[in-house]
Design a protein around this motif. Structure first.
Motif, mmCIF file in Angstrom:
data_model
loop_
_atom_site.group_PDB
_atom_site.id
_atom_site.type_symbol
_atom_site.label_atom_id
_atom_site.label_comp_id
_atom_site.label_asym_id
_atom_site.label_seq_id
_atom_site.Cartn_x
_atom_site.Cartn_y
_atom_site.Cartn_z
ATOM 1 N N ASP A 177 0.833 -1.206 0.000
ATOM 2 C CA ASP A 177 0.000 0.000 0.000
ATOM 3 C C ASP A 177 0.864 1.251 0.000
ATOM 4 O O ASP A 177 0.473 2.282 -0.540
ATOM 5 N N LYS A 178 2.031 1.146 0.620
ATOM 6 C CA LYS A 178 2.953 2.272 0.694
ATOM 7 C C LYS A 178 4.377 1.747 0.619
ATOM 8 O O LYS A 178 4.709 0.749 1.261
ATOM 9 N N ILE A 179 5.213 2.405 -0.165
ATOM 10 C CA ILE A 179 6.618 2.031 -0.294
ATOM 11 C C ILE A 179 7.466 3.153 0.276
ATOM 12 O O ILE A 179 7.298 4.314 -0.099
ATOM 13 N N VAL A 180 8.359 2.806 1.186
ATOM 14 C CA VAL A 180 9.231 3.800 1.808
ATOM 15 C C VAL A 180 10.653 3.576 1.295
ATOM 16 O O VAL A 180 11.247 2.519 1.536
ATOM 17 N N PHE A 181 11.167 4.537 0.579
ATOM 18 C CA PHE A 181 12.530 4.461 0.045
ATOM 19 C C PHE A 181 13.446 5.247 0.969
ATOM 20 O O PHE A 181 13.225 6.431 1.218
ATOM 21 N N VAL A 182 14.478 4.571 1.483
ATOM 22 C CA VAL A 182 15.395 5.205 2.435
ATOM 23 C C VAL A 182 16.680 5.595 1.721
ATOM 24 O O VAL A 182 17.298 4.784 1.026
ATOM 25 N N THR A 183 17.080 6.837 1.900
ATOM 26 C CA THR A 183 18.336 7.326 1.344
ATOM 27 C C THR A 183 19.104 8.049 2.436
ATOM 28 O O THR A 183 18.609 8.215 3.555
ATOM 29 N N ASP A 184 20.321 8.467 2.123
ATOM 30 C CA ASP A 184 21.045 9.352 3.035
ATOM 31 C C ASP A 184 21.455 10.591 2.256
ATOM 32 O O ASP A 184 21.010 10.794 1.125
ATOM 33 N N MET A 185 22.318 11.421 2.814
ATOM 34 C CA MET A 185 22.620 12.703 2.195
ATOM 35 C C MET A 185 23.837 12.658 1.274
ATOM 36 O O MET A 185 24.250 13.688 0.749
ATOM 37 N N GLY A 186 24.415 11.482 1.087
ATOM 38 C CA GLY A 186 25.545 11.356 0.166
ATOM 39 C C GLY A 186 25.102 11.533 -1.278
ATOM 40 O O GLY A 186 24.036 11.069 -1.671
#
Length: 209
Positions: free
Chosen positions: A87-96
């Motif tokens: 229902d929801k996809i959470v994409f995790v990134t960092d600041m690089g």
């Protein structure tokens, strides 16, 4: 143990009794977990059909199901199981900068594939979480949001390396969740998923970090 191998049955369609054999309950977090197999070779022997059936059954048992997937977005389990039913996809990134470019590439390949070979995900079903946030690294929230467009940043989690390592080494991860700035960031994430339009980008001030 227990883990997902304890649930696996011959017909790949586990029932509630099968599932309960593989559940680990955490009183501290008030959550139930199904862990991956300890050895990677066991994971490769479990077909995607089993996971799809397992998640459908879990939907009858729980209000919310979180799937912690591989970071390899070419993993077939993403395309065959997670993407079609999420229902929801959470994409995790960092600041690089390499992470931001990787995020942008993932968005293009998974939401705008005109060949029909990709999952063509609805951008409204995706949210971005920025992890390990620190100031003064020449990567502010406006740059990240520009790279993520049309997908919204849901929350930003501050870098707290010392706190997280100490909590992991002492088996007291509740300290991380109760840390005020992280607690607020996690609540924004939860609200944005559970409550439609529950989080706006302007509610994620960089000055907190």
């Amino acid at each position: 143990r227990p883990n997902v191998v304890d649930i696996l049955d011959e017909d790949l369609n586990p029932n509630e009794a099968d599932i309960k054999r593989g559940i680990f309950h955490s009183k501290g977090c008030e959550c139930d977990y199904i862990f991956a197999a300890k050895r990677p070779r066991f994971m490769t022997q479990i077909p995607a059909e089993f996971y799809a059936n397992l998640i459908q059954k879990l939907r009858e048992m729980y209000d919310y199901i979180l799937i912690d997937t591989s970071v390899n977005y070419l993993d077939p389990l993403l395309g065959k199981v997670a993407y079609p039913i999420a229902d929801k996809i959470v994409f995790v990134t960092d600041m690089g900068i390499s992470s931001i470019f990787g995020m942008k590439r993932w968005i293009i390949e998974n939401t705008g594939d005109e060949t029909g070979e990709g999952p063509n995900l609805d951008p409204d079903s995706i949210g971005i979480v920025v992890n390990k946030v620190i100031q003064d690294v020449n990567m502010d929230v406006d740059k990240i949001q520009a790279a993520a467009t049309p997908i919204q940043i849901l929350t930003m989690l501050p870098s707290a390396t010392g706190l997280i390592l100490y909590a992991a080494n002492t088996c007291s991860l509740d300290q991380v969740l109760n840390y005020p700035v992280i607690n607020r960031a996690i609540k924004r994430l939860a609200d944005s998923i559970v409550i439609p339009d529950g989080n706006k980008l302007e509610e994620v001030p960089m000055k907190e970090y």
